[in-house]
Design a protein around this motif. Structure first.
Motif, PDB file in Angstrom:
ATOM      1  N   LEU A  53       0.821  -1.209   0.000  1.00 22.37           N
ATOM      2  CA  LEU A  53       0.000   0.000   0.000  1.00 22.37           C
ATOM      3  C   LEU A  53       0.857   1.263   0.000  1.00 22.37           C
ATOM      4  O   LEU A  53       0.528   2.251  -0.660  1.00 22.37           O
ATOM      5  CB  LEU A  53      -0.930   0.011   1.218  1.00 22.37           C
ATOM      6  CG  LEU A  53      -2.187  -0.851   1.108  1.00 22.37           C
ATOM      7  CD1 LEU A  53      -2.976  -0.787   2.395  1.00 22.37           C
ATOM      8  CD2 LEU A  53      -3.051  -0.398  -0.053  1.00 22.37           C
ATOM      9  N   MET A  54       1.951   1.238   0.757  1.00 30.25           N
ATOM     10  CA  MET A  54       2.826   2.407   0.804  1.00 30.25           C
ATOM     11  C   MET A  54       3.383   2.718  -0.578  1.00 30.25           C
ATOM     12  O   MET A  54       3.465   3.887  -0.985  1.00 30.25           O
ATOM     13  CB  MET A  54       3.963   2.158   1.797  1.00 30.25           C
ATOM     14  CG  MET A  54       3.503   2.149   3.247  1.00 30.25           C
ATOM     15  SD  MET A  54       4.766   1.513   4.388  1.00 30.25           S
ATOM     16  CE  MET A  54       5.996   2.816   4.277  1.00 30.25           C
ATOM     17  N   GLU A  55       3.753   1.673  -1.328  1.00 34.84           N
ATOM     18  CA  GLU A  55       4.322   1.863  -2.656  1.00 34.84           C
ATOM     19  C   GLU A  55       3.249   2.230  -3.679  1.00 34.84           C
ATOM     20  O   GLU A  55       3.415   3.132  -4.479  1.00 34.84           O
ATOM     21  CB  GLU A  55       5.061   0.597  -3.098  1.00 34.84           C
ATOM     22  CG  GLU A  55       5.717   0.688  -4.469  1.00 34.84           C
ATOM     23  CD  GLU A  55       6.959   1.546  -4.475  1.00 34.84           C
ATOM     24  OE1 GLU A  55       7.430   1.886  -5.577  1.00 34.84           O
ATOM     25  OE2 GLU A  55       7.455   1.891  -3.390  1.00 34.84           O
ATOM     26  N   TYR A  56       2.123   1.504  -3.633  1.00 29.88           N
ATOM     27  CA  TYR A  56       1.098   1.685  -4.661  1.00 29.88           C
ATOM     28  C   TYR A  56       0.321   2.984  -4.468  1.00 29.88           C
ATOM     29  O   TYR A  56       0.048   3.718  -5.427  1.00 29.88           O
ATOM     30  CB  TYR A  56       0.129   0.500  -4.651  1.00 29.88           C
ATOM     31  CG  TYR A  56      -0.771   0.445  -5.867  1.00 29.88           C
ATOM     32  CD1 TYR A  56      -0.421  -0.320  -6.970  1.00 29.88           C
ATOM     33  CD2 TYR A  56      -1.962   1.172  -5.923  1.00 29.88           C
ATOM     34  CE1 TYR A  56      -1.236  -0.372  -8.096  1.00 29.88           C
ATOM     35  CE2 TYR A  56      -2.780   1.145  -7.034  1.00 29.88           C
ATOM     36  CZ  TYR A  56      -2.413   0.366  -8.117  1.00 29.88           C
ATOM     37  OH  TYR A  56      -3.217   0.335  -9.230  1.00 29.88           O
ATOM     38  N   GLU A  57      -0.055   3.251  -3.228  1.00 33.04           N
ATOM     39  CA  GLU A  57      -0.891   4.419  -2.939  1.00 33.04           C
ATOM     40  C   GLU A  57      -0.072   5.630  -2.480  1.00 33.04           C
ATOM     41  O   GLU A  57      -0.642   6.671  -2.149  1.00 33.04           O
ATOM     42  CB  GLU A  57      -1.916   4.077  -1.845  1.00 33.04           C
ATOM     43  CG  GLU A  57      -2.910   2.996  -2.231  1.00 33.04           C
ATOM     44  CD  GLU A  57      -4.004   3.518  -3.154  1.00 33.04           C
ATOM     45  OE1 GLU A  57      -3.894   4.664  -3.635  1.00 33.04           O
ATOM     46  OE2 GLU A  57      -4.970   2.773  -3.392  1.00 33.04           O
ATOM     47  N   LEU A  82       1.562   6.021   0.362  1.00 28.61           N
ATOM     48  CA  LEU A  82       1.205   6.304   1.746  1.00 28.61           C
ATOM     49  C   LEU A  82       2.437   6.177   2.638  1.00 28.61           C
ATOM     50  O   LEU A  82       3.390   5.478   2.289  1.00 28.61           O
ATOM     51  CB  LEU A  82       0.136   5.317   2.235  1.00 28.61           C
ATOM     52  CG  LEU A  82      -1.161   5.202   1.423  1.00 28.61           C
ATOM     53  CD1 LEU A  82      -2.050   4.118   2.021  1.00 28.61           C
ATOM     54  CD2 LEU A  82      -1.894   6.530   1.383  1.00 28.61           C
ATOM     55  N   ASN A  83       2.407   6.828   3.796  1.00 29.23           N
ATOM     56  CA  ASN A  83       3.428   6.542   4.791  1.00 29.23           C
ATOM     57  C   ASN A  83       2.944   5.369   5.637  1.00 29.23           C
ATOM     58  O   ASN A  83       1.813   4.887   5.476  1.00 29.23           O
ATOM     59  CB  ASN A  83       3.750   7.774   5.649  1.00 29.23           C
ATOM     60  CG  ASN A  83       2.536   8.315   6.387  1.00 29.23           C
ATOM     61  OD1 ASN A  83       1.656   7.562   6.797  1.00 29.23           O
ATOM     62  ND2 ASN A  83       2.484   9.630   6.567  1.00 29.23           N
ATOM     63  N   PHE A  84       3.798   4.888   6.542  1.00 27.87           N
ATOM     64  CA  PHE A  84       3.449   3.675   7.289  1.00 27.87           C
ATOM     65  C   PHE A  84       2.182   3.836   8.137  1.00 27.87           C
ATOM     66  O   PHE A  84       1.287   2.977   8.085  1.00 27.87           O
ATOM     67  CB  PHE A  84       4.626   3.217   8.148  1.00 27.87           C
ATOM     68  CG  PHE A  84       4.366   1.926   8.875  1.00 27.87           C
ATOM     69  CD1 PHE A  84       4.331   0.721   8.187  1.00 27.87           C
ATOM     70  CD2 PHE A  84       4.144   1.908  10.239  1.00 27.87           C
ATOM     71  CE1 PHE A  84       4.083  -0.479   8.835  1.00 27.87           C
ATOM     72  CE2 PHE A  84       3.899   0.723  10.915  1.00 27.87           C
ATOM     73  CZ  PHE A  84       3.863  -0.473  10.210  1.00 27.87           C
ATOM     74  N   PRO A  85       2.049   4.914   8.937  1.00 33.07           N
ATOM     75  CA  PRO A  85       0.812   5.059   9.713  1.00 33.07           C
ATOM     76  C   PRO A  85      -0.436   5.083   8.844  1.00 33.07           C
ATOM     77  O   PRO A  85      -1.471   4.519   9.214  1.00 33.07           O
ATOM     78  CB  PRO A  85       1.022   6.393  10.450  1.00 33.07           C
ATOM     79  CG  PRO A  85       2.498   6.548  10.541  1.00 33.07           C
ATOM     80  CD  PRO A  85       3.020   5.971   9.262  1.00 33.07           C
ATOM     81  N   GLU A  86      -0.342   5.722   7.682  1.00 42.32           N
ATOM     82  CA  GLU A  86      -1.500   5.773   6.778  1.00 42.32           C
ATOM     83  C   GLU A  86      -1.847   4.383   6.249  1.00 42.32           C
ATOM     84  O   GLU A  86      -3.025   4.041   6.101  1.00 42.32           O
ATOM     85  CB  GLU A  86      -1.211   6.727   5.619  1.00 42.32           C
ATOM     86  CG  GLU A  86      -1.168   8.197   6.034  1.00 42.32           C
ATOM     87  CD  GLU A  86      -0.639   9.098   4.924  1.00 42.32           C
ATOM     88  OE1 GLU A  86      -0.873  10.322   5.001  1.00 42.32           O
ATOM     89  OE2 GLU A  86       0.022   8.586   3.996  1.00 42.32           O
ATOM     90  N   ALA A  87      -0.808   3.573   5.955  1.00 41.85           N
ATOM     91  CA  ALA A  87      -1.060   2.204   5.490  1.00 41.85           C
ATOM     92  C   ALA A  87      -1.718   1.372   6.587  1.00 41.85           C
ATOM     93  O   ALA A  87      -2.632   0.579   6.321  1.00 41.85           O
ATOM     94  CB  ALA A  87       0.250   1.559   5.043  1.00 41.85           C
ATOM     95  N   VAL A  88      -1.249   1.537   7.827  1.00 44.28           N
ATOM     96  CA  VAL A  88      -1.862   0.825   8.954  1.00 44.28           C
ATOM     97  C   VAL A  88      -3.323   1.229   9.099  1.00 44.28           C
ATOM     98  O   VAL A  88      -4.212   0.383   9.273  1.00 44.28           O
ATOM     99  CB  VAL A  88      -1.095   1.120  10.269  1.00 44.28           C
ATOM    100  CG1 VAL A  88      -1.833   0.505  11.459  1.00 44.28           C
ATOM    101  CG2 VAL A  88       0.323   0.569  10.192  1.00 44.28           C
TER     102      VAL A  88
END
Length: 601
Positions: free
Chosen positions: A72-76, A78-84
């Protein structure tokens, strides 16, 4: 605050990676994994795999890999908290309130301020180029054939001779000395205080992929040193992850990207209509550069200078591009040194013809390798073919490897079957064990260094293969753990991975590959771990063959013995005794290799 490990693990355990990735990629089950077209680089044949048991994804083309959070971080973006947060909402996991800490807020605000500062600096330099003080710089650019339109497009500027102007300008804009120092645009000493880093230089603003100014390059006017000067790395500028001209090249919508060495080469190519040109920023091509390029293309033409340094740069860059799933070709610019000289001498049409004749990067590597051997000498010819065979092992897809075997055999008049046999033999003995007989004559420094590198590469491949095999076939752990310990892995990266795997097996009775991957924070180390943990076993190696496994085991133990012996300190009697006992044990293992019973039958 940060999310606790318990919260992160709960979100991960309730987020099946196949279901997550299926929302973005069409997957088809093949064996124990699911395959689809990689979303991180252009490809026609599916090489992107998702494994439910390991809860990991991996692309055998570009090397992208990780867990659901990483995807998700790579595709969208996002940073880590956002992916969580994204996965928690999807899985119905209630997260505690996450407030931004004072430090996080400070870091975000500082980056925003630095971007604003760099934008102001770019405007200042561009204005100075148009003033009387910029006359020499304008004449220089005119002499290099740079048009006013290109000057405007690239925002070229000038840092005046006196220096200090930029400092006074930005202070007038309200920037603090602390932030000015963080920008990398100024230097400081006790006598002069803070002063401009760039002076009497044509200025090349460096932008990120979002076209935001993040740093500068400067070309001195006259004979000053250094000829080119770049901004130092800052919180917003990382040389290894940015390329000059990429923000424009990615918008060109051309199939391939042209990569060269310098600012003026990029500008010359863009002016001639080749708007897909980029350059590294005063540094060699890195894995970060390759990964960045892989987001926008699957083919790169390398146009490094035609001198020895340019050839070495190309040879260093080719494996990095290949690891990122990028097809690389090398353009021969001779008799001209660089793209700028070529275009000025022969024009855009001849340049386009030269691009069309770019050589396949692997065949270029083999041509450069050939110069290191005496092919008139039978031993030299044998060594050359063995070196070629070792490089052919780098192709994991059968068809691709067969095509290159056929091309090499045809080019050098070698029976295809013989080369194929040599490749398979090396694969079954730990992907290229050291040559059985070393040539006895004195080797030059370059050959000696190459031989050492070949040996080190063979060691690493054997260790990687063993770990990949353990992950792919966990049942062998009980068969080999009595002989092989984590400290026997001489490569620090693989020693650490082995230690984690051994601890997991001993404490939990099973491997959890994704937790090995997440223990590494460096991007390149994670890439290597993703490859290892997804069982990237060499084609042609029978996973059920005990003999091959035994050969690799003995190879690792022998390398461990040699490494221990090399690091013994004078007078270390205990260490010497342990090494001798280890050597005796290894000799006994070799004698009893037929009774090791390392097999899957």
């Amino acid at each position: 605050m940060r999310y606790t490990e318990d919260i992160i693990e709960e979100v991960r355990s309730r987020s099946d990676i196949v279901d997550v990735v299926s929302q973005y990629v069409k997957l088809q089950k093949k064996g124990s994994s699911y395959f689809g077209l990689c979303p991180f680089h252009n490809e026609k044949s599916p090489s992107f795999s998702v494994n439910r048991d390991k809860q990991m994804y991996y692309c055998f083309g570009c090397g992208a890999g990780g867990d659901a959070f990483a995807f998700l971080m790579e595709y969208e973006n996002l940073n880590f908290p956002e992916a969580v947060q994204h996965l928690a909402q999807r899985a119905g996991v209630e997260l505690p309130e996450m407030e931004e800490s004072g430090e996080d807020r400070r870091q975000r605000d500082q980056k925003s301020a630095l971007l604003g500062l760099q934008k102001q600096a770019a405007a200042y330099y561009h204005y100075q180029l148009k003033q009387d003080c910029g006359a020499q710089a304008r004449e220089y650019l005119k002499g290099r054939g740079v048009s006013p339109e290109i000057i405007q497009q690239f925002g070229l500027g000038y840092a005046e001779k006196s220096g200090g102007g930029l400092y006074r300008y930005l202070k007038g804009k309200g920037y603090t000395d602390e932030l000015l120092h963080e920008s990398g645009l100024f230097q400081m000493d006790e006598r002069r205080g803070m002063y401009d880093k760039f002076w009497n230089r044509v200025i090349f603003p460096i932008t990120d992929v979002k076209n935001r100014v993040i740093g500068f390059g400067g070309r001195v006017m006259g004979d000053g040193k250094p000829k080119y000067l770049n901004s130092p790395e800052t919180k917003i500028f990382d040389k290894s992850r940015n390329l000059y001209g990429l923000s424009r090249a990615r918008a060109s919508r051309k199939k391939e990207i042209l990569i060269c060495e310098g600012y003026m080469d990029v500008i010359a190519m863009h002016q001639a209509g080749f708007t897909n040109a980029v350059a590294s920023l005063g540094t060699a091509l890195t894995a970060g550069h390759a990964s960045l390029l892989g987001r926008y293309t699957d083919e790169v033409l390398m146009l490094y200078d035609s001198d020895g340094a340019g050839v070495k740069a190309a040879l260093r860059g080719i494996p990095l591009l290949r690891a990122a799933g990028i097809r690389a070709k090398v353009v021969d610019l001779k008799p001209y040194k660089d793209p700028d000289e070529f275009i000025k001498a022969l024009g855009p049409e001849a340049f386009q013809e030269r691009l069309a004749r770019a050589q396949n990067s692997f065949l270029f590597q083999i041509r450069m390798l050939e110069a290191e051997y005496d092919l008139d000498d039978p031993q030299g010819k044998t060594d050359f073919y063995r070196a070629v065979a070792e490089r052919l092992l780098g192709f994991t897809q059968d068809l691709e490897r067969e095509n290159y075997i056929e091309a090499i055999a045809r080019q050098y008049g070698l029976p295809k079957e013989q080369l194929h046999k040599m490749v398979n033999s090396l694969a079954l003995t730990g992907a290229g064990m050291r040559r059985q007989q070393e040539r006895r004559e004195i080797q030059g420094p370059e050959n000696a260094a190459k031989k050492k590198q070949d040996t080190e590469n063979a060691r690493e491949r054997a260790q990687k293969l063993m770990l990949a095999w353990m992950v792919d076939q966990p049942e062998i752990f009980g068969k080999i753990s009595g002989y092989l310990k984590p400290e026997d892995f001489t490569t620090p990266l693989y020693r650490r991975a082995a230690k984690i795997l051994y601890e997991q097996q001993e404490k939990e009775g099973a491997f959890t590959p994704v937790r090995v991957w997440e223990a590494f924070e460096d991007e390149e180390e994670r890439r290597k771990m993703a490859s290892l943990l997804n069982g990237d076993l060499p084609a042609g190696l029978d996973r059920g063959e005990g003999k091959a496994l035994t050969d690799i085991l003995l190879r690792i133990l022998e390398d461990s013995l040699q490494e221990q012996r090399k690091n013994l300190k004078p007078g270390d009697i205990r260490g010497l005794q342990e090494n001798m006992e280890k050597e005796i044990g290894l000799k006994k293992l070799k004698m009893d290799r037929g009774q090791l019973h390392i097999s899957f039958e």
